[in-house]
Design a protein around this motif. Structure first.
Motif, PDB file in Angstrom:
ATOM      1  N   TYR A   1      -8.989   3.743  -0.962  1.00  0.00           N
ATOM      2  CA  TYR A   1      -7.936   3.765  -1.975  1.00  0.00           C
ATOM      3  C   TYR A   1      -8.580   3.883  -3.358  1.00  0.00           C
ATOM      4  CZ  TYR A   1      -4.187   1.997  -4.963  1.00  0.00           C
ATOM      5  OH  TYR A   1      -3.269   1.849  -5.947  1.00  0.00           O
TER       6      TYR A   1
ATOM      7  N   VAL B   1      -3.061   1.850   2.791  1.00  0.00           N
ATOM      8  CA  VAL B   1      -3.257   1.168   1.503  1.00  0.00           C
ATOM      9  C   VAL B   1      -2.412   1.887   0.464  1.00  0.00           C
ATOM     10  CG1 VAL B   1      -4.900   0.359  -0.211  1.00  0.00           C
ATOM     11  CG2 VAL B   1      -5.673   0.773   2.127  1.00  0.00           C
TER      12      VAL B   1
ATOM     13  N   PRO C   1      -0.998  -2.510  -4.362  1.00  0.00           N
ATOM     14  CA  PRO C   1      -1.268  -3.872  -3.897  1.00  0.00           C
ATOM     15  C   PRO C   1      -0.794  -4.128  -2.462  1.00  0.00           C
ATOM     16  CG  PRO C   1       0.546  -3.869  -5.449  1.00  0.00           C
ATOM     17  CD  PRO C   1       0.061  -2.470  -5.381  1.00  0.00           C
TER      18      PRO C   1
ATOM     19  N   VAL D   1      -0.957  -3.528   1.539  1.00  0.00           N
ATOM     20  CA  VAL D   1      -1.829  -3.071   2.605  1.00  0.00           C
ATOM     21  C   VAL D   1      -1.105  -3.313   3.921  1.00  0.00           C
ATOM     22  CG1 VAL D   1      -3.953  -3.653   3.847  1.00  0.00           C
ATOM     23  CG2 VAL D   1      -3.995  -3.433   1.376  1.00  0.00           C
TER      24      VAL D   1
ATOM     25  N   LEU E   1     -10.849  -9.962  -0.011  1.00  0.00           N
ATOM     26  CA  LEU E   1      -9.783 -10.136  -0.994  1.00  0.00           C
ATOM     27  C   LEU E   1      -8.696 -11.028  -0.405  1.00  0.00           C
ATOM     28  CD1 LEU E   1      -9.368  -6.418  -2.118  1.00  0.00           C
ATOM     29  CD2 LEU E   1     -10.995  -8.126  -2.930  1.00  0.00           C
TER      30      LEU E   1
ATOM     31  N   GLY F   1      -4.956 -12.117   0.390  1.00  0.00           N
ATOM     32  CA  GLY F   1      -3.647 -11.495   0.528  1.00  0.00           C
ATOM     33  C   GLY F   1      -2.718 -12.406   1.313  1.00  0.00           C
TER      34      GLY F   1
ATOM     35  N   VAL G   1      -1.654  -7.989  -1.565  1.00  0.00           N
ATOM     36  CA  VAL G   1      -3.022  -8.406  -1.878  1.00  0.00           C
ATOM     37  C   VAL G   1      -3.062  -8.886  -3.322  1.00  0.00           C
ATOM     38  CG1 VAL G   1      -5.422  -7.687  -1.953  1.00  0.00           C
ATOM     39  CG2 VAL G   1      -3.918  -6.777  -0.204  1.00  0.00           C
TER      40      VAL G   1
ATOM     41  N   GLU H   1      -7.308  -6.534  -6.968  1.00  0.00           N
ATOM     42  CA  GLU H   1      -7.333  -5.078  -7.070  1.00  0.00           C
ATOM     43  C   GLU H   1      -7.786  -4.469  -5.736  1.00  0.00           C
ATOM     44  OE1 GLU H   1      -6.516  -2.804  -9.469  1.00  0.00           O
ATOM     45  OE2 GLU H   1      -7.131  -1.416  -7.908  1.00  0.00           O
ATOM     46  N   THR H   2      -7.023  -3.477  -5.244  1.00  0.00           N
ATOM     47  CA  THR H   2      -7.296  -2.962  -3.908  1.00  0.00           C
ATOM     48  C   THR H   2      -8.148  -1.695  -3.898  1.00  0.00           C
ATOM     49  OG1 THR H   2      -5.184  -1.854  -4.036  1.00  0.00           O
ATOM     50  CG2 THR H   2      -5.247  -3.900  -2.793  1.00  0.00           C
TER      51      THR H   2
ATOM     52  N   LEU I   1     -10.513  -0.104  -0.855  1.00  0.00           N
ATOM     53  CA  LEU I   1     -10.127  -0.418   0.527  1.00  0.00           C
ATOM     54  C   LEU I   1      -9.795   0.882   1.251  1.00  0.00           C
ATOM     55  CD1 LEU I   1      -7.737  -3.501   0.242  1.00  0.00           C
ATOM     56  CD2 LEU I   1     -10.130  -3.472   0.940  1.00  0.00           C
TER      57      LEU I   1
ATOM     58  N   LYS J   1     -13.788  -8.820  -8.144  1.00  0.00           N
ATOM     59  CA  LYS J   1     -13.069  -8.977  -6.875  1.00  0.00           C
ATOM     60  C   LYS J   1     -13.749  -9.973  -5.944  1.00  0.00           C
ATOM     61  CE  LYS J   1     -12.903  -4.544  -5.920  1.00  0.00           C
ATOM     62  NZ  LYS J   1     -12.611  -3.341  -5.143  1.00  0.00           N
TER      63      LYS J   1
END
Lengths: 458, 589
Positions: free
Chosen positions: A26, B9, B12, B14, B35, B37, B51, B54-55, B58, B104
């Motif tokens: 992502y 993803v 935010p 997932v 992370l 979530g 989550v 910050e994703t 992923l 993160k």
């Protein structure tokens, strides 16, 4: 090893769907190689099984589904930074466009940045003298503040921003100062105005410019302010400079965001802007500030044009909720020839109280500021009443207030774009105006201060 | 421990598969950075996860591990004076360890495991205890005596308990229940944030939360255990009002939640509160304050959690028998976070894109406030007041968040941008605001401040509403059309507005006003009105009354020294009489 995919499934507006990919992350940056060998860039918006949805940064013209190849680079959008960036001009995507040599980066940084820990912030409190009475006296700017200019089409916001960039200084210091300027979807003429103003004053050597013109790809605009802020963060927090960031025009940025959101068929919020516009703007604006363990600071002046001069439009509205005040320009004052046409009453600087007073500006600053505000407000009301009912209907005191309002606009608000007033001059003009009113009206000013600056006549 | 794999993803949100064994609202760790979530939807073996970080970075196939526990907060000594993010990570510790930006995957315990607290047991081995009973106390700060309570569901007999110095994780004793099972007790307990902490019974609020803000206490008071909202456009002073409440309210504990607001505002609280002294005890205000900061640039999902984190901490202190105020700035940002997650879940939107459950979630939050009898044999009395700021787009309160909030809360302090432009602060509009506690609290005010409290404040309110009617006439035909006594009412109303309602939060003498001073100040203004009315009848000229020199003194009366104001106000009152007498004497001659 970087794999190449020739599985582009569809292209629609700024979006592209690629099938059967592996290990793509992502927010990863990608490159698309066209049959003619040219390369365009894109960013991953969504990963869903082995499909990825990417957003193009440039136009999709010439993209061929069968022949084009896509590579994913394993990192997000980055900017190479170096102190040599000062004095240089970059495109909205961070490429050198002034014909000079490439920058040899000291390091590369992700343009999205990371949130500043609120416990690590230092509260902005150093007075910046801009030389403009309506800002210094009434809506004081401090180092590390984000103070936008709300303007409208056809108003001289560019002149005001250039004047601030030219005149702004913290008094009694001569520290490292730099300007980072981001042009987001503005016309060549407007960008040229800034560049030639910076050149004329010599400020260009201390300036980094990121230029995305109206003719450049709209989607690129989503990155431009972030490029500029990444450069600013590097200069401020790693090179200990005091950086003034000017971003113009935020309205174009928000429209680019809306374009992508609409293409993704997201549920829109107000006026078609995405529901996350607030969060998105905040991740930009909140990058301004000061830190406890760093010398430098980022002061931000975003400029936006309010569609139809409407302050409740989502862009100015959400901006106002994030920034620490706003400077609003008034078309009425502009028509009257009052420059800079700052609409004093709805303008506001939230951080002013910590930046003014004895030791910072002058002891009488807070009191006179409040007094000028409320007297001007009352004067404006009296003038409105006068329009309806005629001057005779006013009480004698209201007549005085009406006169005060006129003189205030003429002497205090009005100054040319090239007049640089010290804070003392501004405060003195304030006293001169207040003396048009009876001393008993000075309820906002402490008696001690009043006695010192306006002695009772015996 | 369930381990699944990411299959989607999107910002935010997932989605992971292989999660059949996980529970709804379990906390999960996502990806190699682990992370944090929370599962918010389950379909088959697919879990949708919001989550809290910050994703970016992923991708599909990354691991998702369930912790098997719901999102919880740690409750124990060490909460006070701390600043946490939306999921109770300690921001000061993160700053020291990881630098000035939030990176993160940080996993820090909310309560320090190293610090030793001196625990004094108040029960002994063999005592019967039930949930909510006090086992002992820790002097957490000069202002807060932290009571260690028997955790919910742990009724039984004390097996052992010892006073001494402990960290929050060390055993201080144990309780054996009737089934013969024994539990270790520590200074700390955990509680899931989305579940309200239990209490014995709820009562109607009966005592005011005194704020020292004149327009609030005198015109639109809030009760301890009550709910209030402060809607207003940007620049109308919401945050200043909230800060003033956090500073001066006569509560024992303040939990201040900065939810999706400016970073510098939280910094302001952090830097300013330690300098401010509690007017009652003289200690720093920070010593009774817990801060939750999820600023607007921090991840949006954690913003959704932040108000639950805050109110759960508040409930914990309420359970000790304290009066607690939760101040949330701003509930609109929380609603927007809800909307963003709802959009990503592709739910059918309600009004303006907000999810259909917006109102019920808001109601659940505010309903956690109240005046309660706490659990425990001593039937302690605790209150939890909730005050939320609302930031309506364009200042138009017809939008869904404002309307949903207004249906729940009992006090409405409507901020007005036109007042703010005139620098009338606090810009609470006296014509549109209301408090449903005004009548209920009448008894308390009349007994504790002055017998005629409601009559006096009501009279001031009446003058203001007459003013608004007269203003209409003035706008149409001018001030000359009014009779002298109407002119006098306008002057009195101006005095009430400028000399009483306006209050400067940044001026030391004016920032806080005691109830008695409020009462005497408004009496002084009304006395001017009444005596001038009499003078008018005796033939005095309204222009001259309006220009009396004593009016400047009335204007400055609000900043009078808190020790000497009584005498000062009496002097001013005498001057009013004397100056008016001089006017009528001249007319008589």
């Amino acid at each position: 090893m970087i794999r190449e995919y020739k599985t582009i499934e569809e292209v629609a507006g700024p979006l592209m769907l690629v099938r059967r990919v592996e290990g793509v992350k992502y927010d990863e940056l990608g490159e698309i190689e066209l049959p003619d060998g040219s390369v365009r860039r894109c960013r991953v918006l969504e990963v869903n099984g082995d499909n990825v949805l990417v957003q193009l940064f440039e136009s999709s013209a010439g993209l061929n589904l069968a022949q084009s190849k896509v590579r994913f680079l394993g990192h997000g959008v980055e900017l190479g930074v170096s102190p040599d960036m000062l004095g240089r001009v970059f495109s909205g995507m961070g490429e050198v466009i002034d014909g000079g040599p490439e920058i040899i980066p000291e390091k590369t940084l992700d343009i999205n940045g990371t949130p500043i820990n609120p416990a690590a912030r230092n509260y902005p409190s150093e007075f910046i003298q801009t030389g403009i009475s309506t800002i210094d006296g009434l809506n004081t700017l401090v180092r590390g503040q984000k103070l936008p200019i709300f303007s409208g089409s056809g108003m001289p916001h560019a002149n005001l921003a250039a004047q601030i960039a030219r005149q702004a200084k913290v008094r009694g210091t001569d520290t490292n100062f730099a300007v980072v300027f981001a042009a987001v979807g503005i016309t060549f003429e407007e960008a040229d105005f800034f560049i030639s103003d910076f050149k004329r004053t010599g400020a260009i050597d201390r300036t980094v410019l990121f230029i995305n013109l109206a003719s450049d790809a709209a989607i690129e605009r989503i990155s431009t302010p972030r490029m500029a802020l990444t450069a600013a963060e590097y200069l401020a927090f790693e090179k200990n400079m005091h950086v003034l960031v000017i971003i113009t025009d935020i309205t174009n940025y928000a429209e680019a965001l809306r374009e992508v959101s609409a293409a993704r068929k997201e549920v829109p919020g107000r006026r078609g802007y995405p529901g996350y516009l607030y969060t998105d703007l905040a991740t930009m604006y909140e990058r301004a500030g000061r830190k406890l363990d760093r010398e430098g600071s980022i002061t931000m002046i975003p400029i936006l044009t309010m569609p139809e001069d409407d302050k409740t439009h989502p862009i100015p509205d959400l901006t106002g909720y994030i920034t620490e005040g706003q400077i609003i320009l008034s078309r009425d004052l502009y028509r009257k020839g009052i420059l800079p046409p700052v609409d004093v009453l709805p303008s506001l600087s939230r951080l002013k109280d910590k930046g003014i007073g004895a030791g910072k500006t002058r002891e009488d600053h807070a009191g006179t500021m409040n007094q000028l505000f409320s007297s001007y407000a009352r004067g404006k009301e009296a003038k409105e009443l006068m329009v309806v009912l005629g001057e005779a209907a006013l009480t004698p005191i209201d007549r005085l207030y009406a006169k005060f309002a006129d003189e205030f606009e003429k002497l205090y608000v009005n100054q040319s774009f090239y007049e640089n007033r010290t804070i003392e001059q501004t405060l003195d003009i304030g006293w001169q105006l207040l003396k048009l009113l009876p001393r008993s009206e000075m309820k906002r000013i402490k008696p001690e201060i009043l006695d010192k600056y306006w002695p009772k006549e015996n | 421990m369930t381990e699944g794999r990411i299959i989607k993803v999107s910002g935010p949100l997932v989605v992971a598969e292989g999660m059949r064994e996980a529970n709804m609202f379990d906390v999960v760790r996502v990806g190699k950075d682990r992370l944090i979530g929370e599962i918010i939807e389950m379909r088959g073996d697919r879990a949708s996860i919001q989550v809290y970080e910050e994703t970016a970075g992923l991708g599909c196939g990354d691991a998702v591990v369930s912790t098997g526990e719901p999102l919880s907060v740690e409750l124990g000594p060490g909460l006070m004076t701390n600043i946490y993010d939306g999921i109770q990570r300690p921001l000061e510790v993160m700053y020291e360890k990881y630098g000035s930006n939030i990176i993160k995957g940080i996993d820090e315990k909310p309560l320090s495991r190293d610090k030793k607290w001196t625990f004094t047991a108040t029960v002994k081995a063999g005592d019967r205890v039930k949930a909510g009973d006090v086992l002992g106390t820790v002097n957490e700060t000069e202002l807060v005596l932290h009571k260690i309570l028997v955790p919910f569901g742990k009724d039984g007999t004390v097996e052992e308990i010892q006073s001494g110095d402990f960290t929050v994780a060390e055993k201080i004793g144990s309780i054996k229940n009737d089934a013969g099972k024994s539990f270790d007790v520590t200074l700390m307990q955990k509680w899931p944030v989305r579940k309200a902490r239990p209490y014995a019974s709820k009562l109607a609020p009966s005592e005011p939360m005194v704020t020292g803000q004149r327009v609030i206490d005198a015109m639109f008071p809030i009760a301890k255990g009550g709910t209030a909202c402060v809607p207003g456009p940007f620049g109308s002073g919401k945050t200043v009002v909230q800060h003033q409440l956090a500073k001066w309210s006569n509560v024992d504990i303040v939990v201040y939640i900065g939810c999706g607001e400016r970073g510098n505002e939280m910094t302001d609280v952090l830097r300013e509160f330690p300098e401010l002294k509690d007017p009652r005890s003289g200690y720093s205000l920070m010593k009774r304050t817990v801060l939750i900061a999820n600023t607007s640039d921090m991840p949006v999902a954690a913003r959704e959690a932040s108000i639950y984190t805050g109110i759960t901490i508040a409930e914990y202190f309420r359970d000790m028998g304290y009066s607690v105020a939760v101040i949330a700035d701003s509930s609109s940002r929380w609603a927007e976070a809800l909307r963003e997650m709802s959009g990503r879940l592709e739910e059918m939107p309600g009004e303006e894109g907000y999810p259909a459950y917006l109102t019920s979630r808001l109601a659940q939050f505010y309903e956690r406030a109240g005046n309660v009898i706490c659990l425990g044999s001593d039937a302690r009395h605790g209150t939890l007041s909730a005050i939320g700021a609302v930031s309506p787009q364009g200042g138009d309160i017809s939008e869904p968040v404002s309307q949903a909030t207004l249906r729940i809360v009992k006090v409405f302090w409507g901020l007005d941008s036109s007042l703010a432009y005139r620098r009338h602060f606090p810009a609470i509009n006296w014509l549109t605001s209301y408090s449903l506690y005004k009548d209920k609290l009448e008894e308390w005010f009349n007994a504790n401040v002055a017998r005629d409290w409601n009559a006096v404040t009501g009279e001031a309110m009446r003058i203001l509403s007459v003013e608004s009617e007269l203003e209409e006439i003035v706008k149409l035909v001018g001030v000359d059309a009014l009779s002298p006594s109407e002119r006098l009412t306008l002057e009195a109303a101006r005095s009430v507005r400028e000399d009483f309602l306006q209050q400067n939060a940044f001026e030391d003498g004016d920032s806080y006003t005691s109830l008695d001073k409020q009462y005497r100040l408004i009496k002084l203004i009304l006395s001017f009105y009444k005596k001038s009315g009499d003078a008018l009848k005796r033939g005095a000229d309204i222009e001259k009354i309006a220009d009396l020199p004593v009016r400047e003194k009335i204007g400055r009366a609000k900043s009078a020294d808190p020790e000497k104001y009584v005498a000062e106000y009496e002097d001013i009152d005498r001057e009013i009489t004397a100056e008016l007498a001089a006017l009528t004497d001249k007319e008589d001659r």
